[in-house]
Design a protein around this motif. Sequence first.
Motif, mmCIF file in Angstrom:
data_model
loop_
_atom_site.group_PDB
_atom_site.id
_atom_site.type_symbol
_atom_site.label_atom_id
_atom_site.label_comp_id
_atom_site.label_asym_id
_atom_site.label_seq_id
_atom_site.Cartn_x
_atom_site.Cartn_y
_atom_site.Cartn_z
ATOM 1 N N TYR A 111 101.731 5.338 46.253
ATOM 2 C CA TYR A 111 100.611 5.934 45.551
ATOM 3 C C TYR A 111 101.119 6.946 44.516
ATOM 4 O O TYR A 111 102.288 7.299 44.475
ATOM 5 C CB TYR A 111 99.666 6.630 46.532
ATOM 6 N N ASP A 112 100.201 7.408 43.717
ATOM 7 C CA ASP A 112 100.546 8.379 42.671
ATOM 8 C C ASP A 112 100.518 9.792 43.251
ATOM 9 O O ASP A 112 99.663 10.616 42.917
ATOM 10 C CB ASP A 112 99.560 8.259 41.505
ATOM 11 N N VAL A 113 101.467 10.067 44.137
ATOM 12 C CA VAL A 113 101.540 11.379 44.773
ATOM 13 C C VAL A 113 102.971 11.908 44.667
ATOM 14 O O VAL A 113 103.911 11.157 44.429
ATOM 15 C CB VAL A 113 101.120 11.333 46.263
ATOM 16 N N VAL A 114 103.108 13.208 44.856
ATOM 17 C CA VAL A 114 104.418 13.853 44.845
ATOM 18 C C VAL A 114 104.523 14.743 46.070
ATOM 19 O O VAL A 114 103.539 15.044 46.739
ATOM 20 C CB VAL A 114 104.624 14.706 43.571
ATOM 21 N N LEU A 128 97.318 13.987 48.816
ATOM 22 C CA LEU A 128 96.824 12.630 48.653
ATOM 23 C C LEU A 128 96.166 12.466 47.275
ATOM 24 O O LEU A 128 95.660 13.431 46.710
ATOM 25 C CB LEU A 128 95.836 12.297 49.770
ATOM 26 N N PRO A 129 96.184 11.239 46.731
ATOM 27 C CA PRO A 129 95.767 11.046 45.332
ATOM 28 C C PRO A 129 94.286 11.280 45.062
ATOM 29 O O PRO A 129 93.921 11.666 43.958
ATOM 30 C CB PRO A 129 96.146 9.583 45.055
ATOM 31 N N GLU A 130 93.402 11.030 46.033
ATOM 32 C CA GLU A 130 91.969 11.137 45.794
ATOM 33 C C GLU A 130 91.417 12.459 46.317
ATOM 34 O O GLU A 130 91.704 12.859 47.441
ATOM 35 C CB GLU A 130 91.237 9.981 46.471
ATOM 36 N N THR A 131 90.618 13.138 45.520
ATOM 37 C CA THR A 131 89.929 14.339 45.986
ATOM 38 C C THR A 131 88.596 13.940 46.614
ATOM 39 O O THR A 131 88.114 12.828 46.428
ATOM 40 C CB THR A 131 89.675 15.324 44.837
ATOM 41 N N VAL A 132 88.024 14.866 47.371
ATOM 42 C CA VAL A 132 86.752 14.629 48.048
ATOM 43 C C VAL A 132 85.714 15.566 47.437
ATOM 44 O O VAL A 132 85.978 16.768 47.274
ATOM 45 C CB VAL A 132 86.872 14.895 49.562
ATOM 46 N N THR A 133 84.551 15.030 47.109
ATOM 47 C CA THR A 133 83.485 15.829 46.515
ATOM 48 C C THR A 133 82.352 16.001 47.518
ATOM 49 O O THR A 133 81.844 15.032 48.076
ATOM 50 C CB THR A 133 82.932 15.172 45.248
ATOM 51 N N VAL A 134 81.973 17.247 47.753
ATOM 52 C CA VAL A 134 80.855 17.571 48.636
ATOM 53 C C VAL A 134 79.616 17.821 47.792
ATOM 54 O O VAL A 134 79.639 18.644 46.868
ATOM 55 C CB VAL A 134 81.176 18.816 49.491
ATOM 56 N N PRO A 155 92.709 16.652 49.742
ATOM 57 C CA PRO A 155 93.319 16.169 50.982
ATOM 58 C C PRO A 155 94.845 16.287 50.962
ATOM 59 O O PRO A 155 95.483 15.922 49.970
ATOM 60 C CB PRO A 155 92.898 14.694 51.055
ATOM 61 N N TYR A 156 95.401 16.788 52.042
ATOM 62 C CA TYR A 156 96.850 16.907 52.191
ATOM 63 C C TYR A 156 97.303 16.266 53.494
ATOM 64 O O TYR A 156 96.545 16.183 54.455
ATOM 65 C CB TYR A 156 97.284 18.371 52.205
ATOM 66 N N VAL A 157 98.551 15.856 53.507
ATOM 67 C CA VAL A 157 99.218 15.488 54.751
ATOM 68 C C VAL A 157 100.372 16.469 54.925
ATOM 69 O O VAL A 157 101.220 16.609 54.034
ATOM 70 C CB VAL A 157 99.759 14.043 54.713
ATOM 71 N N ALA A 158 100.381 17.160 56.042
ATOM 72 C CA ALA A 158 101.433 18.132 56.320
ATOM 73 C C ALA A 158 102.173 17.719 57.589
ATOM 74 O O ALA A 158 101.563 17.278 58.565
ATOM 75 C CB ALA A 158 100.837 19.529 56.497
ATOM 76 N N VAL A 159 103.485 17.834 57.560
ATOM 77 C CA VAL A 159 104.321 17.514 58.716
ATOM 78 C C VAL A 159 105.132 18.745 59.073
ATOM 79 O O VAL A 159 105.714 19.401 58.201
ATOM 80 C CB VAL A 159 105.268 16.336 58.413
ATOM 81 N N MET A 160 105.141 19.083 60.352
ATOM 82 C CA MET A 160 105.871 20.251 60.836
ATOM 83 C C MET A 160 106.845 19.831 61.920
ATOM 84 O O MET A 160 106.519 19.002 62.770
ATOM 85 C CB MET A 160 104.899 21.291 61.381
ATOM 86 N N LEU A 173 94.131 6.103 58.698
ATOM 87 C CA LEU A 173 92.738 6.438 58.989
ATOM 88 C C LEU A 173 92.217 7.573 58.122
ATOM 89 O O LEU A 173 91.042 7.931 58.206
ATOM 90 C CB LEU A 173 92.591 6.825 60.467
ATOM 91 N N SER A 174 93.083 8.146 57.292
ATOM 92 C CA SER A 174 92.684 9.336 56.539
ATOM 93 C C SER A 174 91.566 9.049 55.542
ATOM 94 O O SER A 174 90.700 9.894 55.320
ATOM 95 C CB SER A 174 93.892 9.941 55.820
ATOM 96 N N VAL A 175 91.581 7.857 54.933
ATOM 97 C CA VAL A 175 90.546 7.531 53.951
ATOM 98 C C VAL A 175 89.181 7.498 54.618
ATOM 99 O O VAL A 175 88.205 8.086 54.138
ATOM 100 C CB VAL A 175 90.849 6.180 53.277
ATOM 101 N N LYS A 176 89.096 6.809 55.778
ATOM 102 C CA LYS A 176 87.842 6.763 56.522
ATOM 103 C C LYS A 176 87.411 8.173 56.943
ATOM 104 O O LYS A 176 86.235 8.523 56.867
ATOM 105 C CB LYS A 176 87.995 5.889 57.765
ATOM 106 N N TYR A 177 88.394 8.960 57.357
ATOM 107 C CA TYR A 177 88.099 10.324 57.796
ATOM 108 C C TYR A 177 87.449 11.126 56.674
ATOM 109 O O TYR A 177 86.425 11.784 56.877
ATOM 110 C CB TYR A 177 89.390 10.998 58.262
ATOM 111 N N PHE A 178 88.027 11.074 55.484
ATOM 112 C CA PHE A 178 87.513 11.891 54.392
ATOM 113 C C PHE A 178 86.167 11.396 53.879
ATOM 114 O O PHE A 178 85.354 12.188 53.402
ATOM 115 C CB PHE A 178 88.538 11.976 53.257
ATOM 116 N N GLU A 179 85.917 10.096 53.964
ATOM 117 C CA GLU A 179 84.609 9.586 53.576
ATOM 118 C C GLU A 179 83.532 10.150 54.503
ATOM 119 O O GLU A 179 82.481 10.608 54.048
ATOM 120 C CB GLU A 179 84.612 8.052 53.627
ATOM 121 N N ARG A 180 83.785 10.097 55.799
ATOM 122 C CA ARG A 180 82.828 10.634 56.768
ATOM 123 C C ARG A 180 82.718 12.149 56.644
ATOM 124 O O ARG A 180 81.634 12.728 56.743
ATOM 125 C CB ARG A 180 83.266 10.239 58.182
ATOM 126 N N PHE A 181 83.849 12.786 56.393
ATOM 127 C CA PHE A 181 83.898 14.237 56.218
ATOM 128 C C PHE A 181 82.990 14.669 55.067
ATOM 129 O O PHE A 181 82.203 15.611 55.194
ATOM 130 C CB PHE A 181 85.345 14.658 55.953
#
Length: 402
Positions: free
Chosen positions: A178-181, A200-206, A217-222, A278-286
């Motif tokens: 994807y177009d991410v860095v 993540l490449p797509e933002t979510v609009t409320v 949306p971000y993915v963070a790993v610790m 599952l993140s895409v489904k999550y953010f749509e529902r979110f």
Amino acid sequence: MTITADVNTQFAAEKTAQINAAREREAAFQARIDRGEVRLMGGDRYEVLTGWDRGEVFTVSRNAQGQIDAIIANHGLDSRADGTIALYAASPAWHGLGQIIPGGTTDIDTVLRLSGLAFDVVTVPALYMWEGTLREHADQRHTVRTDTGAALGAVGGRYTPIQNREGFEFLQELVGRYDVVWESAGVIRGGRRVFISIRLPETVTVDADGINDIVVPYVAVMNDHSGNGQFQCVVTPWRPVCANTERFAVRDAVTRWAVRHTAGATDQIKEARRTLGLSVKYFERFADEETALARTDLAVADFHQVIADLWPLEDDAKDRTKTNHANRLAALDDVFRTESERVGRTAYAAERAITGYLDHIAPRRPGKTMTEEIARATAALEGADDDTKNKAHKRLLVLTRS
């Protein structure tokens, strides 16, 4: 005489340039204060009020002429061997500290090198001295950095380190597809804790037709090398306006995944892709649920009832507990009032107030090697308040159906 005149002219020009640069630095700093971006806390200590560094405290060092000499952030991040801060970022943060690549990079090796994460961890025997004899504790070992030899923690005999690169490189597939860095990466507490994140490449609009609030949306790993934590991957909604984070249990979407440090951990890390899938489904529902909150008006009395449900106060509570409860309510009311001015007095503003309080205001006790700012950032990533945020989210959703 001609040479001397040239030297004097050059010296005067350099001195003028230095004076002008100092004046510009002072003016720029004063402009930040005037815009409400930072505030004086007392002495030479300031607090950041906006942006990615919100809540951070820093110290301004001045020279004998009273001019700004340096801005020293109380960041709590580690330093690399060359003295620079062990932090990589795709955009300026922590007052410009760390290694900044504007716009970011897609190369994981560059990120590991710039962030100070390019080190491995090994385990060595746990030794102790007894009556003049050096003995080994057979059931325990110590984790040690291979680059510095620094001890990171005491672990059991079955503990297997998850190396930084092998733990993080599974995200490279997303970066390549994807177009991410790579967004950020860094080292905390001497290497005991390390982190890396991508946006993540797509933002979510409320409520696109109303408040039009944007969520990134971000993915963070610790990863934890101390023996006191797991390897974790989280999907995190982040609001740049208020710098709040939350992870809600939306239906079956997985927003957190973790694995213990064992021999098979590296293979299991591949399962973390399910979290990302599952993140895409999550953010749509979110977005749907957040929009419902944004379209639900909320009275102050209803907001107070939600607070009472989250932090109940017993009738026989001690005076100190009652005082803390009153202070919490006052702080939450202040944040709710501010959020209501921005998005209207709604259930959405109430949720913003609760997450804002937990992320930026609620008392937080930092460890010996952490500042309060780093403790707050770590708590947000680790999800220390996720249960409370999730309970508030569900409680407010009930009001959207009444």
